[in-house]
Design an enzyme around this catalytic site. Structure first.
Site, mmCIF file in Angstrom:
data_model
loop_
_atom_site.group_PDB
_atom_site.id
_atom_site.type_symbol
_atom_site.label_atom_id
_atom_site.label_comp_id
_atom_site.label_asym_id
_atom_site.label_seq_id
_atom_site.Cartn_x
_atom_site.Cartn_y
_atom_site.Cartn_z
ATOM 1 N N TRP A 177 -15.283 -17.558 9.338
ATOM 2 C CA TRP A 177 -16.579 -16.877 9.443
ATOM 3 C C TRP A 177 -16.488 -15.593 10.267
ATOM 4 C CZ3 TRP A 177 -15.350 -21.751 11.149
ATOM 5 C CH2 TRP A 177 -15.168 -21.896 12.524
ATOM 6 N N HIS B 38 0.819 -1.208 0.000
ATOM 7 C CA HIS B 38 0.000 0.000 0.000
ATOM 8 C C HIS B 38 0.859 1.266 0.000
ATOM 9 C CE1 HIS B 38 -2.896 -3.059 0.943
ATOM 10 N NE2 HIS B 38 -3.866 -2.188 0.726
ATOM 11 N N VAL C 70 -2.113 -2.034 15.453
ATOM 12 C CA VAL C 70 -2.694 -3.113 14.650
ATOM 13 C C VAL C 70 -3.269 -2.487 13.391
ATOM 14 C CG1 VAL C 70 -4.456 -4.914 14.535
ATOM 15 C CG2 VAL C 70 -3.255 -4.475 16.699
ATOM 16 N N ASP C 71 -2.903 -3.030 12.245
ATOM 17 C CA ASP C 71 -3.406 -2.580 10.946
ATOM 18 C C ASP C 71 -3.736 -3.836 10.160
ATOM 19 O OD1 ASP C 71 -3.883 -1.579 8.431
ATOM 20 O OD2 ASP C 71 -1.866 -0.786 8.108
#
Length: 349
Positions: free
Chosen positions: A227, A46, A174-175
């Site tokens: 899930w 990114h 956290v990413d």
């Protein structure tokens, strides 16, 4: 194959590319810094890898490089903006700063942004909030690019979620996408000719695989936690759309203008010291990180680290030894910087 380029050279070349796309000096500088910093932190998917696609979207008119966020409504510690399909990075940075200003005044600040474009590395904004001394929470909705659990076709976005803790001895950040690997990360491994460390999706025959190319072909990325990942993804989607009064993922699908065009984003900053003393809370952060990092590693050569610690180490290494960038991507960015805008092979897909 990757090469190492000095930070300043990589940033300067990226800036020329953005200027050639029509960005003004200020926005080109900001975008070049953010993309280069993402690579320096080890998030190639990114960072530089996204510049060719950004160029494609500008040329198609999917990004309005001259647009600015517009305040639509405010209520207490919350504000709602329309991004007018402006540059995702500059829109998101603006909203991050507004969330911080609101948090300074109220203890918490929430900014909801609609009708914007891809923010690139989501962790950029959580890091910014944590570095300013606040707890940061942010997320985005995207076009459908991941199957709901129990489906074999795309039905929900991977909707990245970020949370950052302002530990003074090293931020904890956290990413994460709601898929085991985002498509950008699949591209990084494919370009490097590598398999994924863990299975990341299904091939066209429905077999779980670590082959990034096979997953890109089938478009069946694996939800994080099976899930659980797809459930959280759709909840984040609806929450972002509701709070921003913007588009949900299926609305973005109908518009069909590429990745994240018209998406909704949320930025939250929280004063960690509203109800406690700073020294006590910082000591708690250090105590908790030390305890986690001291847990027994599976492989002694790879000690346990909290999220963000390895990023800080990579950042330091990049500034000393050069920033890693894929050679093919580097050639495309140099081409853009030289004024060649006919980039048709978007290798980061």
């Amino acid at each position: 194959m990757s090469v190492k380029i000095p930070f300043d050279e990589l940033k300067a070349t990226a800036k020329k590319a953005f200027l050639n796309l029509g960005l003004d000096e200020h926005k080109a500088e900001i975008c070049a810094h953010i993309h280069t910093s993402s690579n320096a932190d080890g998030v190639e998917s990114h960072g530089m890898n996204r510049i060719p696609r950004f160029a494609e979207y500008v040329k198609k008119g999917w990004i309005n490089i001259n647009a600015e966020p517009e305040l639509i409504k405010s209520k207490g510690a919350a504000e709602n903006y329309d991004g007018h399909l402006g540059i995702g990075v500059t829109n998101a940075l603006f909203c991050t700063e507004r969330a911080l200003k609101l948090a300074e005044a109220h203890g918490i600040g929430l900014v909801a942004l609609k009708n914007t474009t891809h923010w690139m590395r989501g962790g950029t904004y959580a890091w910014k909030i944590a570095e300013a001394g606040f707890i940061g929470i942010s997320w985005i909705n995207t076009e459908s690019c991941m199957p709901m659990w129990g489906s074999d076709v795309q039905g929900v976005g991977n909707n990245p979620f970020c949370i950052a803790i302002p530990r003074e001895n090293g931020e904890i950040v956290v990413d994460m996408a709601m898929s085991q690997y985002a498509y950008g990360k699949l591209g990084v491994y494919r370009l490097a000719g590598k398999k994924l460390p863990y299975p990341g999706g299904f091939d066209k025959n429905g077999n779980l695989t670590s082959d990034p190319g096979a997953i890109e072909e089938s478009r069946r990325i694996l939800p994080t936690g099976y899930w659980k990942g797809s459930s959280l993804a759709i909840a984040l989607d609806m929450a972002a759309a509701a709070i921003s009064n913007g588009l949900c993922g299926s609305d973005i699908d109908e518009n069909n203008n590429g990745s994240c065009t018209g998406c909704s984003q949320i930025f939250i900053a929280i004063d960690p010291y509203m109800f406690g003393e700073k020294n006590n809370i910082q000591n708690m952060f250090d105590r908790r990180v030390k305890n986690a990092d001291n847990t027994h590693p599976i492989d002694p050569a790879h000690p346990v680290k909290c999220p963000g610690e390895n990023t800080i180490e990579r950042r330091k290494s990049s500034m000393s030894n050069g920033v890693t960038v894929d050679e093919q991507i580097w050639e495309q960015i140099k081409s853009l910087a030289e004024g060649n805008l006919n980039v048709t092979d978007i290798a980061s897909r």
